[in-house]
Design a protein around this motif. Sequence first.
Motif, mmCIF file in Angstrom:
data_model
loop_
_atom_site.group_PDB
_atom_site.id
_atom_site.type_symbol
_atom_site.label_atom_id
_atom_site.label_comp_id
_atom_site.label_asym_id
_atom_site.label_seq_id
_atom_site.Cartn_x
_atom_site.Cartn_y
_atom_site.Cartn_z
ATOM 1 N N GLN A 11 103.234 46.241 93.738
ATOM 2 C CA GLN A 11 101.361 46.069 94.186
ATOM 3 C C GLN A 11 100.614 45.518 95.150
ATOM 4 O O GLN A 11 100.178 45.033 95.796
ATOM 5 C CB GLN A 11 100.631 46.047 93.193
ATOM 6 N N ASN A 14 100.513 46.416 98.629
ATOM 7 C CA ASN A 14 99.293 46.796 98.988
ATOM 8 C C ASN A 14 98.597 46.440 99.511
ATOM 9 O O ASN A 14 98.622 45.616 100.556
ATOM 10 C CB ASN A 14 98.402 46.934 97.659
ATOM 11 N N GLU A 163 93.989 49.833 94.105
ATOM 12 C CA GLU A 163 94.226 50.461 95.157
ATOM 13 C C GLU A 163 94.286 51.714 95.755
ATOM 14 O O GLU A 163 95.800 52.604 95.363
ATOM 15 C CB GLU A 163 94.974 49.641 96.023
ATOM 16 N N VAL A 166 97.560 53.648 98.383
ATOM 17 C CA VAL A 166 98.192 52.277 97.930
ATOM 18 C C VAL A 166 99.702 53.138 99.505
ATOM 19 O O VAL A 166 100.535 51.992 99.324
ATOM 20 C CB VAL A 166 99.287 53.053 96.605
ATOM 21 N N GLY A 169 100.255 50.920 102.075
ATOM 22 C CA GLY A 169 101.208 49.898 102.491
ATOM 23 C C GLY A 169 102.814 50.003 102.539
ATOM 24 O O GLY A 169 103.155 50.746 103.518
#
Length: 340
Positions: A11, A14, A163, A166, A169
């Motif tokens: 993550q 992201n 977030e 996603v 990213g």
Amino acid sequence: MAYGRNATAYQILNPGIAHWFSGSGDALVGYVSSGGWILVAGEPVCAPRGLAGAIAEFEAFARGKRCHVCYVLAAEPIRKLLADSGSHAVIAIGAQPVWNPAVWPCQVRAKRSFRAQLHRSLNKGVYVEVVQAAAWAQNPEIRRTLLEWLDSRRLPPMYFLVEPEVLSGVVDDRLLLVARREGRVIAFLVASPVAASNGYLIEELARSPHAPNGTSELLIDAAMERFAKEGCEYATMGLVALASGTTQSNPLWLRWLMSVARAHANRFYNFRGLERFRTKMNPASWERLYAISNEKRFSPQALYAMGGAFSGISPVRAIGLAVAKGAREELRTLRRRFSR
């Protein structure tokens, strides 16, 4: 990918996450800033033997910016490392359910209630397919489904470790599954690798209000089947905030605040419903998750900074927006009832 043990590891790629590298280049931290605090996504990504050194070096970096540090969604290994340091405070914020995808068919799919949910969606013509995340990341149908899902939420969009963007990213290693009905995308699921634990985090599940009951279960079942085919031994759906039995050791003021939230904030965030949904899938275990601040006692300021990181704005303003949105929805409901 080599050292990402925590479910938050991927993550940190992201949108909105800043990155810090250790001087020797063997540790990485994903973080956001909120007031005088730096909020770390989980923990430093590094070899286990280098964790203490990475923490010390990163906190020196934070002091240079006149900031405190809080490790958010920290797992058991870093809690054990810091709990007795004398300069860190630990609170429990919830837990995440964990499954072994290899035994999912006999432990979960075999349950009559779960199969009934699958059949509800299948009988409505819903089907699931795995698509290329890079090719589909900005697909108009994916965007429409995401916006419909966000619009149906009581809270404004949240960020940091929840977030919604996603797919804006890095998507190279992510899995994307879409649910269709009559050729139209009605839901999708994004899974991010937890490579060092040989598994995945189901990071996002967005569902159109038009999706039949059972669509979420159908996507999760298909994801678990895919994980098992890859030989994964670990899968989680992420944090259940304030999960039952996880917060008793917290300071009294925080226990009171969390109990009030769990009892009265379900209009905005369905703590109990989310826990029931994941519990009915019979997880093999629950991993407790923590927030760890580099102060002697966990402070309201640290909690406020966490709220700012997740909301992207002042927590007070975020609550005000949520209340206003809820009031508008109540007025619309009353108008519809009056018109009928």
